[in-house]
Design an enzyme around this catalytic site. Structure first.
Site, mmCIF file in Angstrom:
data_model
loop_
_atom_site.group_PDB
_atom_site.id
_atom_site.type_symbol
_atom_site.label_atom_id
_atom_site.label_comp_id
_atom_site.label_asym_id
_atom_site.label_seq_id
_atom_site.Cartn_x
_atom_site.Cartn_y
_atom_site.Cartn_z
ATOM 1 N N GLN A 140 57.638 40.106 40.513
ATOM 2 C CA GLN A 140 57.052 38.892 41.076
ATOM 3 C C GLN A 140 57.801 37.678 40.551
ATOM 4 O OE1 GLN A 140 52.984 36.939 40.118
ATOM 5 N NE2 GLN A 140 52.557 38.261 41.869
ATOM 6 N N THR A 175 50.435 47.937 28.999
ATOM 7 C CA THR A 175 49.279 47.957 29.880
ATOM 8 C C THR A 175 49.622 48.657 31.179
ATOM 9 O OG1 THR A 175 48.682 45.804 28.948
ATOM 10 C CG2 THR A 175 47.505 46.503 30.900
ATOM 11 N N ARG A 180 42.592 41.092 36.654
ATOM 12 C CA ARG A 180 41.749 40.963 35.457
ATOM 13 C C ARG A 180 40.863 42.192 35.251
ATOM 14 N NH1 ARG A 180 38.197 35.918 35.616
ATOM 15 N NH2 ARG A 180 38.269 36.334 37.843
ATOM 16 N N HIS A 209 44.456 35.830 47.318
ATOM 17 C CA HIS A 209 43.474 35.701 46.242
ATOM 18 C C HIS A 209 42.374 34.768 46.746
ATOM 19 C CE1 HIS A 209 42.661 34.510 41.750
ATOM 20 N NE2 HIS A 209 41.593 34.941 42.381
ATOM 21 N N CYS A 256 50.106 30.661 41.908
ATOM 22 C CA CYS A 256 49.921 30.336 40.489
ATOM 23 C C CYS A 256 49.289 28.956 40.335
ATOM 24 C CB CYS A 256 51.255 30.384 39.761
ATOM 25 S SG CYS A 256 51.126 29.954 38.004
ATOM 26 N N ASN A 272 42.437 40.258 47.042
ATOM 27 C CA ASN A 272 42.480 40.129 45.580
ATOM 28 C C ASN A 272 41.349 39.223 45.123
ATOM 29 O OD1 ASN A 272 44.387 38.213 43.259
ATOM 30 N ND2 ASN A 272 43.400 40.145 42.825
ATOM 31 N N ASP A 282 37.995 39.687 41.900
ATOM 32 C CA ASP A 282 36.709 40.222 41.447
ATOM 33 C C ASP A 282 36.515 41.709 41.736
ATOM 34 O OD1 ASP A 282 36.148 37.611 40.705
ATOM 35 O OD2 ASP A 282 35.074 37.165 42.555
#
Length: 634
Positions: free
Chosen positions: A341, A296, A500, A441, A372, A474, A476
């Site tokens: 990370q 990816t 995502r 985020h 996380c 971060n 959407d």
């Protein structure tokens, strides 16, 4: 007197009333308000007729789309592995490479088959296409076991000329053995932990009396007595000592106070290799991708990503020399600006890992994940649980930043509990502690990935940041208009991280650079999937095992890409990440197939690229990214 007949009623002049008139379709604006994708009516499927329950057992195991694998005990799996090794289908690797039965140094004592004829008799037919190593003008290292055997140029010379993998940061055997034996030295981390006045959480094994080399007391705990549940794949073993230093325990949840931890000399200002300031933020200069796999990542680079970051790796697993965890640190040659990370719960654990990565890997920055939300990580005191322990955040960043010359970055969420934002309380100080950049985020840990990201709060945090600190937003980001909005709405936002969104449509980076909504065709999307499959075969191998490993990761990825709705099918563009797609048909059969949320259809797509699945094949996607934790508020 003449009379005239009454005029006849005009035919069909009276309005007709249907017995079951359908309600009017909501407007696109109303659908958007409900977070439903406004697909054009011409592509919508009629609602299904619910007469009798559909028997899905034949297609996908009766799971309504997900093909579920049969659960087997560890003993049964071990027995099956041994039987597979002895079968003719499991050809010895050395024999397969060379095509010579005498090439295996173990001879008759080898656990695997040396019967080439028996292997070729039962070997599945070659796949369509050309061996990926042949296309690279290299000799295939898989020899007879390659699923593209007929396209090889010179099979017998393959064992003498192994193609070099375009990946670095692999775990060296000598380093792994030192980590296994707790003999790897961490001089910088140990000195910094002592300077900060922090207690050592990681304990070493007791030293044998006759060991003249000694065991470094500063190394990672590798007892293996305390087993934890697995986190996806591979397992996470985050065993930590409960006797954390008292000053840290007492300060949990309190406001940040500079003198609560012994101060250290101000760190020299590092020149960040991520020179965001020098790039015009309004010229789409930088795009930050959080990747899930090497393949990816390579796709994202081809499609326009500038900065890439590896998948989160657990500090304790890295310190124990777990090869599966070290695989998360690998860097592809195409990644010219790359960071790793890591995630840990305590300053000494994180500092040792940073020193280890800095010494043994080629990276441009090291990111500490403090966001996380996964239970097993949070329950051990790492990830987003650190937002409830601000003084530990300070200790971790201070300890880690002084043991590396690379920029240190930190990723956080807005808060642990919804409605109790905490990220703004650290943004003004985290640069002084040693961080070069802070990624925020815009969701709490409790929200997981549900609800929209709170970008207004991200802007508030960015306004509090000191000038040298890069703040990265971060959440959407799913189109070039989203990216433009966020970097222009707040001058303190250096760039946006895309996670995502890149999994659902990796061409988002092309859209940002070219400033357009790409109405990509199904054929173009299939070409991207072909590239992924090709990269997977290069990485995992072109033999049967490599093909099926590539297929597994392809299927996991298809569980994300099916959420994409083509631009030409929408009444309102661009698509938002939180929209729920209705049942719709594409502009051709392939586009319709790609929109399916059924694992059986994902398998059909994989067969277009990697051939038929083996007999008894099953697949269940493991990711559930739209979770919301309702138990956290009691």
């Amino acid at each position: 007197m003449a009379t005239t007949a009454p005029p006849a009623d005009p035919p069909d002049s009276s309005p007709t009333v249907t017995e079951h008139s359908s309600p009017p379709r909501p407007s696109p604006e109303e659908l958007v308000a409900r977070a439903v994708a406004p697909v054009k009516p011409a592509f919508l499927r009629p609602p299904p007729v619910r007469d009798a329950p559909k028997d899905d057992n034949k297609a996908d195991g009766g799971t309504g789309g997900a093909v579920v694998a049969e659960k087997k005990s560890k003993r049964q799996l071990k027995r099956e592995r041994k039987q597979e090794q002895k079968s003719s289908s499991h050809l010895c690797i050395e024999v397969g490479k060379s095509g010579n039965v005498n090439s295996c140094k173990y001879g008759d004592s080898c656990r695997f088959s040396h019967d080439i004829d028996a292997y070729l008799d039962q070997k599945p037919a070659d796949l369509e296409g050309i061996c990926p190593f042949t296309t690279l003008d290299q000799l295939c290292p898989y020899g007879l076991t390659c699923r593209f055997l007929s396209t090889h140029k010179d099979i017998h010379a393959a064992s003498e000329n192994h193609p070099e993998k375009p990946e670095i940061n692999t775990l060296k055997k000598d380093i792994q053995k030192l980590l296994w034996k707790n003999k790897y030295k961490f001089p910088k981390a140990s000195a910094q932990i002592k300077l900060l006045g922090l207690k050592e959480v990681i304990k070493s094994k007791p030293q044998p009396a006759n060991d003249d080399q000694g065991v470094n007391q500063d190394n990672a705990d590798k007892d293996g007595d305390d087993k934890t549940e697995s986190l996806c794949n591979p397992p996470v073993n985050m065993e930590c000592d409960s006797t954390l230093c008292e000053e840290m325990d007492k300060s949990e949840g309190e406001p940040l106070i500079d003198n609560s931890v012994p101060s250290v000399q101000p760190r020299p200002v590092k020149k960040s290799k991520v020179e965001i300031d020098e790039i015009d933020k309004h010229d789409n200069g930088i795009h930050y991708a959080k990747a899930e796999s090497e393949d990816t990542t390579k796709l994202c680079k081809i499609l326009g990503a500038d900065i890439t970051c590896g998948e989160m790796a657990m500090c304790t697993n890295l310190l124990q020399g777990q090869a599966s965890e070290w695989a998360l640190l690998r860097r592809h040659s195409s990644e010219d600006l790359f960071g790793v990370q890591i995630c840990g719960a305590y300053p000494d654990t994180v500092a040792r890992t940073v020193e280890l990565v800095d010494s043994e890997c080629s990276v441009d920055f090291i990111d500490i994940n403090m966001g996380c939300p996964i239970d097993i990580v949070v329950n051990k005191g790492a990830g987003s649980s650190l937002l409830t322990k601000p003084m530990r955040i300070k200790s971790i960043v201070q300890a880690a930043s002084t043991v590396t010359e690379n920029p240190l970055t930190v990723k956080v969420r807005t808060a642990f509990f919804e409605g109790r934002n905490r990220a703004d309380s650290i943004v003004s100080d985290i640069y002084d502690w040693g961080a070069s950049a802070l990624t925020i985020h815009g969701r709490s840990r409790q929200q997981r990935y549900s609800k929209l990201a709170d970008w207004d709060y991200i802007y508030q945090c960015a306004q509090k940041a000191p000038e040298p600190l890069h703040v990265i937003g971060n959440g959407d980001v799913f189109s070039f208009t989203d990216w433009n909005k966020h970097v222009s709405s707040c001058s303190k936002i250096s760039t946006c991280m895309i996670a995502r969104g890149a999994l659902i449509k990796p061409w988002i980076f092309t859209e940002i650079k070219e400033q357009r909504h790409w109405d990509i065709t199904s054929a173009e999307r299939l070409s991207i999937l072909k590239d992924f499959a090709s990269f997977g075969l290069e990485h995992w191998g072109s033999d049967s095992k490599g093909v099926e490993t590539t297929r597994y990761f392809l299927l996991e990825w298809l569980s994300y890409t099916c959420r994409y709705i083509p631009v030409g099918l929408l009444d309102v563009i661009p698509q938002r990440l939180n929209w729920r797609p209705p049942s719709y048909c594409g502009r051709d059969d392939l586009e319709t197939l790609m929109a399916s949320d059924s694992a059986a259809d994902w398998i059909r797509i994989s067969e277009m690229l990697l051939g038929k699945v083996p007999e008894g094949f099953t697949f269940t996607p493991k990711h559930k990214s739209n979770a919301y934790d309702r138990a956290e508020n009691g």
